[in-house]
Structure formats: C-alpha cells, structure tokens
Design a protein around this motif. Structure first.
Motif, PDB file in Angstrom:
ATOM      1  N   GLU A  83       0.807  -1.226   0.000  1.00 20.08           N
ATOM      2  CA  GLU A  83       0.000   0.000   0.000  1.00 20.08           C
ATOM      3  C   GLU A  83       0.837   1.271   0.000  1.00 20.08           C
ATOM      4  N   ILE A  84       2.118   1.177   0.339  1.00 21.02           N
ATOM      5  CA  ILE A  84       2.938   2.377   0.539  1.00 21.02           C
ATOM      6  C   ILE A  84       3.285   3.048  -0.787  1.00 21.02           C
ATOM      7  N   TRP A  85       3.142   4.375  -0.799  1.00 15.74           N
ATOM      8  CA  TRP A  85       3.461   5.216  -1.954  1.00 15.74           C
ATOM      9  C   TRP A  85       4.764   5.981  -1.738  1.00 15.74           C
ATOM     10  N   SER A  86       5.001   6.468  -0.502  1.00 13.00           N
ATOM     11  CA  SER A  86       6.251   7.163  -0.176  1.00 13.00           C
ATOM     12  C   SER A  86       6.590   6.905   1.279  1.00 13.00           C
ATOM     13  N   LEU A  87       7.855   7.181   1.634  1.00 12.27           N
ATOM     14  CA  LEU A  87       8.423   6.752   2.909  1.00 12.27           C
ATOM     15  C   LEU A  87       9.095   7.907   3.663  1.00 12.27           C
ATOM     16  N   GLY A  88       9.379   7.680   4.941  1.00  5.95           N
ATOM     17  CA  GLY A  88      10.228   8.594   5.699  1.00  5.95           C
ATOM     18  C   GLY A  88       9.568   9.873   6.138  1.00  5.95           C
ATOM     19  N   HIS A  89       8.277   9.805   6.530  1.00  6.77           N
ATOM     20  CA  HIS A  89       7.529  10.986   6.974  1.00  6.77           C
ATOM     21  C   HIS A  89       7.343  10.952   8.493  1.00  6.77           C
ATOM     22  N   ARG A  90       7.606  12.081   9.167  1.00  6.48           N
ATOM     23  CA  ARG A  90       7.474  12.115  10.630  1.00  6.48           C
ATOM     24  C   ARG A  90       6.018  12.103  11.067  1.00  6.48           C
ATOM     25  N   ASN A  91       5.220  13.049  10.553  1.00 10.48           N
ATOM     26  CA  ASN A  91       3.808  13.113  10.939  1.00 10.48           C
ATOM     27  C   ASN A  91       3.037  13.954   9.928  1.00 10.48           C
ATOM     28  N   HIS A 146       4.736  17.767  10.393  1.00 10.39           N
ATOM     29  CA  HIS A 146       5.390  18.294  11.580  1.00 10.39           C
ATOM     30  C   HIS A 146       6.824  17.790  11.633  1.00 10.39           C
ATOM     31  N   GLY A 147       7.763  18.723  11.813  1.00 16.30           N
ATOM     32  CA  GLY A 147       9.104  18.342  12.195  1.00 16.30           C
ATOM     33  C   GLY A 147       9.176  18.225  13.707  1.00 16.30           C
ATOM     34  N   PRO A 148      10.370  17.993  14.253  1.00 16.45           N
ATOM     35  CA  PRO A 148      10.513  18.107  15.702  1.00 16.45           C
ATOM     36  C   PRO A 148      10.508  19.594  16.074  1.00 16.45           C
ATOM     37  N   ARG A 149      11.329  20.050  16.964  1.00 18.11           N
ATOM     38  CA  ARG A 149      11.355  21.474  17.331  1.00 18.11           C
ATOM     39  C   ARG A 149      12.053  22.231  16.208  1.00 18.11           C
ATOM     40  N   GLY A 150      11.248  22.837  15.345  1.00 20.90           N
ATOM     41  CA  GLY A 150      11.763  23.385  14.087  1.00 20.90           C
ATOM     42  C   GLY A 150      11.718  22.319  13.013  1.00 20.90           C
TER      43      GLY A 150
END
Length: 302
Positions: free
Chosen positions: A139-147, A165-169
């Motif tokens: 099912e995966i189209w793209s990878l490596g996303h935080r949120n 969303h990244g972490p802080r910044g």
C-alpha cells in the motif's frame, strides 16, 4: 447537527480520534465519505482508512467499511497523521505518522511514517512502487515521513503536496513522488526538544528527497490546501496551511510550474489554532479551529 453511526472502536486519547473526513469525488451520486481514524486494536490504536455512506437527511452514517487498518498499532498517543485526498485517476491517498517512534521512519516493514495509495475500494494498485518488494507493504506510496498533517492533490499541476510536523523546528512541505524516501529521522532541519541538538545526520543527504519548504521555527501545520477558487483570483494555485502553535493561516505563493514563492501569515490577530482549510464552490475559504469555531474568509462586499 450531530451525525450518528460512527463505530464504537475509535480511540480518543492523545492525538487520536477522528483524524480526517473527506467527501468522495462522486459524492453527489454516492454520498460516500472517506474517513481516517485511530482504531482500537486491543490496548493499542492504529490509523485506519474507512468509508461510509451519509444518509440523505445528513443525520447518520451507514455501510461503514474499514478499507485499510494500517500496520501501525501502538500504545502511543501521538503521530497518527492523517489526511485524505484523491487524484484524478481514481486513487485515494492518506498518511500515517511515525507513532512517536523515530525508528519507524526508516523501518519499511510497517505502514508507519508513510503515505498510502489505494483504489477507491481499498484494493492495492498494481503499479504501486513496492508491490514487487516482499519487505515493504504494497500500500505504501512514499516513505520517511514524521507526521503528515496535510495532504492535497493539485490537479492543475499533477502534484501531490504534503506538509508534516518536524521536531522542534523543521516542519516541511514536500512534493510526493512514488517510492521516494523523505528521510525522517536521518534527514531533518529540526532540533531536539530537550536541547539545541540537531536531529538526524544532516539537513540534506543523497538518496533522500529534500522538502520544497521548511519552517524554522515550527508553525505546527494542521492542514494543507491548494486554492483554485474564483473569489480570490490572485491566490489561484497557491497553498494554504493551518498553523497550530503559531496560530495563523499560512499562505504560500506557488508559480505555474509548482515552484514555492513567498509566504505570508494571515489572521494572526485571532490567536486561533487553525486545524483545517477548505473552500466552497464560490472560492470562499473555510477554516476550523481548535476552539471549535468555523471561520469563513470571503472578499469584501462590493
């Protein structure tokens, strides 16, 4: 008015609950809603894509069907994603966050930290990028996303835009390509919450797709929308994102080729955490806020 018919296995803790609701591209005929939510799996919860039919009187949902209960179940209460969008070829897309576990960013054995692409009935398209790879879910189209917190298809430019969303910044806008790896947590512009320490190895590395825009400090995006209305012709083709922590409507100029331009921040004086953005048939913008308000942005009366 309240709509009845939701399942009783929606987990409402932390960032979980109902995540997104979108009308089908054929809604006028099929009355179908596509919904992502955090589904109870024992003591855990997993981001799930479902669909249901809205009654003619707009009072209840029927024919509820889970299309994909993602392999992302966790007891964590954060980073479920998730937004839903459709392209012009009959596919539905939605995102899942890392579920609070950074290792999921580059662990391709499950659905966490990914954008999914499915047929409208939940079946897997034969040309998804990993269907021939037994180690990565089909099912995966793209990878490596935080949120992923915003996902919108730009039919004029044939671009799938995503904001996360990244972490802080280090919040990111990405152009999503099939099979691409967006790097979390190896590549990041953010800092650790507990100190001025960089997250990841670098802000850019070979083999990972760079964002087209980064927000430092974070705005905490809540949504993403590509504007195509007539009410504000100067905004056509531009992107709008709701901002949570920095409480504004984020406006990003985009040229005809899809190149990101200047940004400005609207409605800052309201002090509202803007969660979702959409438009109606006239091109008026509608915004939902965490305080429970629905706001409309329209041109001044002539």
């Amino acid at each position: 008015s309240e709509i009845n018919g939701l399942p009783d296995d929606i987990v409402t803790r932390g960032q979980g609950g109902l995540l997104d609701v979108q009308t089908s591209p054929e809604f006028a005929a099929d009355r179908t809603l596509y919904i992502t939510y955090s589904k109870s799996i024992g003591d855990e919860a997993a981001t799930t894509l479902a669909r249901a039919v809205l009654s003619e009187d707009n009072q209840r949902l029927t024919d509820w069907e889970d299309l994909l209960v993602t392999d992302s179940a966790s007891s964590a209460g954060q980073h479920f994603g998730s937004r839903v969008t459709f392209d012009d070829e009959g596919y539905v897309y939605f995102g899942v966050g890392d579920r609070g576990d950074r290792n999921n960013g580059q662990d391709f054995s499950n659905h966490a930290s990914s954008i999914m692409r499915l047929h409208m009935d939940g079946q897997v398209p034969d040309d998804n990028p990993f269907v021939d790879n037994p180690d990565i879910p089909d099912e995966i189209w793209s990878l490596g996303h935080r949120n992923p917190q915003g996902l919108t298809y730009d039919s004029e430019r044939d671009i799938l835009w995503e904001i996360e969303h990244g972490p802080r910044g280090g919040d990111e806008i990405n152009v999503i390509e099939p099979g691409a790896n967006y790097g979390w947590p190896i590549v990041s512009h953010g800092r650790e919450y507990w100190g001025p320490v960089n997250v990841g190895e670098a802000e850019s590395l070979p083999g990972y797709v760079d964002p087209v825009k980064v927000y430092v400090p974070s705005i905490a995006p809540g949504s993403l929308w590509v504007y195509r209305g007539e009410a504000f012709p100067e905004w056509q083709g531009h992107l709008f994102a709701g901002a949570l922590v920095l409480t504004h409507l984020n406006h990003i100029a985009v040229d005809a080729q899809g190149t990101i331009g200047d940004e400005d921040r609207l409605l800052e004086d309201l002090g509202e955490r803007i969660r979702a953005v959409t438009e109606d048939h006239r091109g008026y913008l509608y915004l939902s806020t965490d305080s429970g308000r629905i706001l409309r942005v329209s041109p001044p009366a002539p």
